[in-house]
Design an enzyme around this catalytic site. Structure first.
Site, PDB file in Angstrom:
ATOM      1  N   SER A 147      -1.485   3.882  -1.148  1.00 25.43           N
ATOM      2  CA  SER A 147      -0.180   4.541  -1.156  1.00 25.43           C
ATOM      3  C   SER A 147      -0.334   6.044  -1.352  1.00 25.43           C
ATOM      4  O   SER A 147      -0.909   6.725  -0.514  1.00 25.43           O
ATOM      5  CB  SER A 147       0.706   3.888  -2.225  1.00 25.43           C
ATOM      6  OG  SER A 147       2.048   4.244  -2.072  1.00 25.43           O
ATOM      7  N   ASP A 223       5.849  -4.761   3.581  1.00 24.03           N
ATOM      8  CA  ASP A 223       5.890  -3.668   2.613  1.00 24.03           C
ATOM      9  C   ASP A 223       7.271  -3.017   2.643  1.00 24.03           C
ATOM     10  O   ASP A 223       7.710  -2.519   3.684  1.00 24.03           O
ATOM     11  CB  ASP A 223       4.809  -2.647   2.976  1.00 24.03           C
ATOM     12  CG  ASP A 223       4.573  -1.599   1.903  1.00 24.03           C
ATOM     13  OD1 ASP A 223       5.560  -1.148   1.292  1.00 24.03           O
ATOM     14  OD2 ASP A 223       3.407  -1.230   1.704  1.00 24.03           O
ATOM     15  N   HIS A 256       3.382  -4.378  -0.796  1.00 24.57           N
ATOM     16  CA  HIS A 256       2.748  -3.145  -1.270  1.00 24.57           C
ATOM     17  C   HIS A 256       1.946  -3.348  -2.551  1.00 24.57           C
ATOM     18  O   HIS A 256       1.424  -2.385  -3.111  1.00 24.57           O
ATOM     19  CB  HIS A 256       3.850  -2.100  -1.512  1.00 24.57           C
ATOM     20  CG  HIS A 256       3.372  -0.677  -1.546  1.00 24.57           C
ATOM     21  ND1 HIS A 256       2.884  -0.026  -0.430  1.00 24.57           N
ATOM     22  CD2 HIS A 256       3.320   0.231  -2.562  1.00 24.57           C
ATOM     23  CE1 HIS A 256       2.567   1.224  -0.750  1.00 24.57           C
ATOM     24  NE2 HIS A 256       2.806   1.400  -2.044  1.00 24.57           N
TER      25      HIS A 256
END
Length: 279
Positions: A147, A223, A256
């Site tokens: 991320s 996600d 995620h």
């Protein structure tokens, strides 16, 4: 450097350490896994940069990297994501900015410029400490992250292609200068001139001529941040026609979380080990 804790794992040692950082003007904590092969000589170094709200501990506790890192002979270094301490400026109600959200930039704007120098911390100060204190072969380094940390890994590799032999990312923010959860942070850290943001934007760096031979990106299709924050297709478009080889794997049904990261962690470790000449 102070030792916070050590534990034997898969024949190696998982340690947590702290030191007084000049770049961040505070004490910083980081984790290092040293594989059993280090007793016979220096091992290649793989840097893992964590995402928003995380510390060094998230991947250490949930990343499931140690068994294969021990088999492959990889030192894995996990820095924190931001400066810490009561005197460090913060927005405690904003998880996308401040503590836990350093974005791996060197801030230029008050009051953040004193402490939020994560780019220099990760690329200069901490590597010097690792080289001094651990059996690390600094001629063989790779970098990856998740991320916000994926953003950091991509941009740092693009800016230091002579230092890193490999780079990969889990669900990276590829264009933080336009993403809803990162654009406000870049403005607060770097000021309103968007030209200054380009040095910390993977798509912009490629557009401006930065190059790295190849990238591996894994991205979950489930996600929740995919369409507004991550958008890996933008990096895919930026790499077209540049000679950069990009492997973009869209993983059906994955989100995620660290359930996603740990599922594909071994793929990434093997990717780096092949390029670092790990034993």
């Amino acid at each position: 450097m102070k030792t916070v804790s050590t534990a034997k794992s898969h024949g190696g040692v998982q340690g947590v350490y702290s030191h007084a950082s000049e770049e961040c003007a505070c004490d910083m904590t980081f984790a290092v896994f040293v594989p059993p092969q280090a007793k016979d000589g220096p091992c290649p170094v793989l840097w893992y940069l964590s995402g928003l709200t995380c510390t060094h501990a998230n991947v250490m506790d949930k990343g499931e990297y140690r068994r294969l890192a021990a088999d492959l002979g990889l030192i894995v270094v996990c820095p924190d994501t931001s400066p810490r301490g009561e005197d460090v400026p913060d927005e405690p109600d904003n998880w996308q900015f401040g503590k836990g959200a350093g974005f791996y930039v060197d801030a230029t704007q008050a009051p953040f410029a004193k402490n939020y120098r994560m780019y220099s911390y990760v690329t200069r100060e901490l590597p010097a400490l690792i080289a001094k204190e651990f059996p690390a072969d600094m001629a063989r380094q790779g970098i990856f992250g998740h991320s916000m940390g994926g953003h950091g890994a991509l941009t740092i590799a693009l800016r230091h292609p002579d230092r890193f032999r490999s780079v990969s990312a889990f669900a990276p923010i590829v264009q933080p200068s336009t993403a809803g959860w990162s654009k406000p942070a870049l403005e607060k850290y770097l000021g309103p001139d968007e030209a200054a943001w380009r040095a910390y934007d993977a798509c912009a760096l490629v557009e401006d001529g930065a190059r790295f031979p190849e990238f591996l990106i894994d991205q979950g299709t489930a996600d929740g941040f995919l369409d507004e924050g991550l958008r890996p297709w933008l990096f895919e478009d930026a790499c077209k026609g540049t000679g950069i080889a990009l492997t973009l794997a869209m993983r059906e049904g994955y989100d995620h979380s660290y359930f996603f990261i740990s599922t594909f962690m071994h793929d990434h470790l093997r990717w780096h080990a092949q390029r670092l000449g790990a034993r």
